[in-house]
Motif scaffolding. Structure first.
Motif, PDB file in Angstrom:
ATOM      1  N   LEU A 135      -9.296  -1.071  -3.057  1.00  0.00           N
ATOM      2  CA  LEU A 135      -8.265  -1.427  -4.050  1.00  0.00           C
ATOM      3  C   LEU A 135      -8.715  -1.070  -5.467  1.00  0.00           C
ATOM      4  O   LEU A 135      -9.903  -1.182  -5.795  1.00  0.00           O
ATOM      5  N   ALA A 164       7.045   3.189  -9.808  1.00  0.00           N
ATOM      6  CA  ALA A 164       7.040   3.834  -8.490  1.00  0.00           C
ATOM      7  C   ALA A 164       5.676   4.480  -8.229  1.00  0.00           C
ATOM      8  O   ALA A 164       5.101   5.110  -9.128  1.00  0.00           O
ATOM      9  N   ARG A 166       2.818   3.089  -7.814  1.00  0.00           N
ATOM     10  CA  ARG A 166       1.685   2.428  -8.480  1.00  0.00           C
ATOM     11  C   ARG A 166       0.743   1.758  -7.469  1.00  0.00           C
ATOM     12  O   ARG A 166      -0.364   1.377  -7.793  1.00  0.00           O
ATOM     13  N   GLY A 167       1.220   1.586  -6.246  1.00  0.00           N
ATOM     14  CA  GLY A 167       0.344   0.988  -5.230  1.00  0.00           C
ATOM     15  C   GLY A 167       0.769  -0.411  -4.802  1.00  0.00           C
ATOM     16  O   GLY A 167      -0.051  -1.186  -4.300  1.00  0.00           O
ATOM     17  N   TYR A 170       0.655  -0.569  -0.954  1.00  0.00           N
ATOM     18  CA  TYR A 170      -0.741  -0.440  -0.508  1.00  0.00           C
ATOM     19  C   TYR A 170      -1.491  -1.763  -0.617  1.00  0.00           C
ATOM     20  O   TYR A 170      -2.249  -2.137   0.277  1.00  0.00           O
TER      21      TYR A 170
END
Ligand SMILES: Nc1ncnc2c1ncn2[C@@H]1O[C@H](COP(=O)(O)OP(=O)(O)OP(=O)(O)O)[C@@H](O)[C@H]1O
Length: 234
Positions: A135, A164, A166-167, A170
């Motif tokens: 991360l 959009a 940006r993670g 995730y």
């Protein structure tokens, strides 16, 4: 019938013939549905089904596992086995046999949605927490904040926003994994199937909550009954 004929001709004297025939079928890459049928035929004909089961259970249920892999990264072996036993039970009944007769346990008749959800993620717990170390600093802050809120008695909702790409998605993976690893139920939904499949075990919101899609239905009454299994899960 074939085995009877083969026996009559002295070609199928040895009990191990059934095992050897099955081994050969597996080696030739026979489909799981085919294997299940042959397994049941051999079992009702008196071949040592348990020995075949012990060696080839994973091949007998390979397609069931594959199907589960569409929604979970590590299907619990008990869930795969239960579904496999249901299929075998039905095939054996058609042949006049039963699971008990060949030494296998009956499948669990009705697994509650809560059990199924827990079992689904209990297969390979160490694999659930991947991504955490990769991360970014910003994502790590989000991860820590969410994990902190989950241990509170009355957690408040959290909204994660950002540009959009940006993670945001995730960062959800290690959060989901860490919570599932400690047996927390995580129900993931998105309004489109395309978005839902980005998450392990993601389902369409309409499906999960039983939201009707009939736009002329003004009451929007959920199909999930108040005392249903789904209601308990939710
Ligand atoms: N820490 C990270 N390490 C490696 N790859 C990452 C990391 N964070 C995000 N990515 C990758 O960046 C891309 C965009 O990430 P992601 O899909 O999570 O963004 P998003 O904010 O959810 O996007 P959108 O708003 O468009 O849905 C993905 O390919 C994702 O795998």
């Amino acid at each position: 019938m074939y085995q009877e004929a083969a026996r009559a001709m002295g070609l199928f004297d040895n009990r191990d013939e059934g095992i050897m025939a099955f081994d050969e079928l597996v080696d030739t890459g026979a489909a799981p549905a085919q294997l299940r049928w042959i397994f049941c035929v051999l079992a009702t004909e008196g071949s040592p089904a348990l020995a075949i089961w012990d060696t080839h259970e994973q091949f007998l249920g390979a397609d069931i596992r594959d199907q589960l892999l569409r929604t979970t990264s590590s299907p619990h072996p008990d869930v795969v086995r239960n579904r496999l036993l249901f299929i075998l039970q039905s095939l054996l009944r058609g042949l006049g046999g039963s699971l008990v007769e060949i030494g296998l346990l009956e499948p669990v008749e009705r697994q509650h949605e809560i059990d199924t959800e827990c079992l689904q993620w209990g297969g390979d717990r160490d694999n659930l927490c991947t991504f955490k170390d990769g991360l970014t600093q910003e994502q790590r802050v989000v991860y820590d904040s969410v994990m902190h809120v989950t241990i509170l008695e009355n957690p408040s909702p959290i909204h994660i926003d950002g540009r959009a790409g940006r993670g945001k998605t995730y960062v959800m993976y290690p959060i989901i994994g860490a919570l599932r690893k400690v047996d927390q139920l995580i129900l993931l939904s998105a309004s489109s199937a395309f978005a839902a499949k980005n998450y392990p075990g993601g389902r369409k919101t309409h499906y999960l909550y039983g939201i009707p899609v009939d736009e002329y239905n003004p009451h929007l009454k959920s199909s999930v009954g108040p005392h249903s299994d789904r209601a308990k899960l939710l």
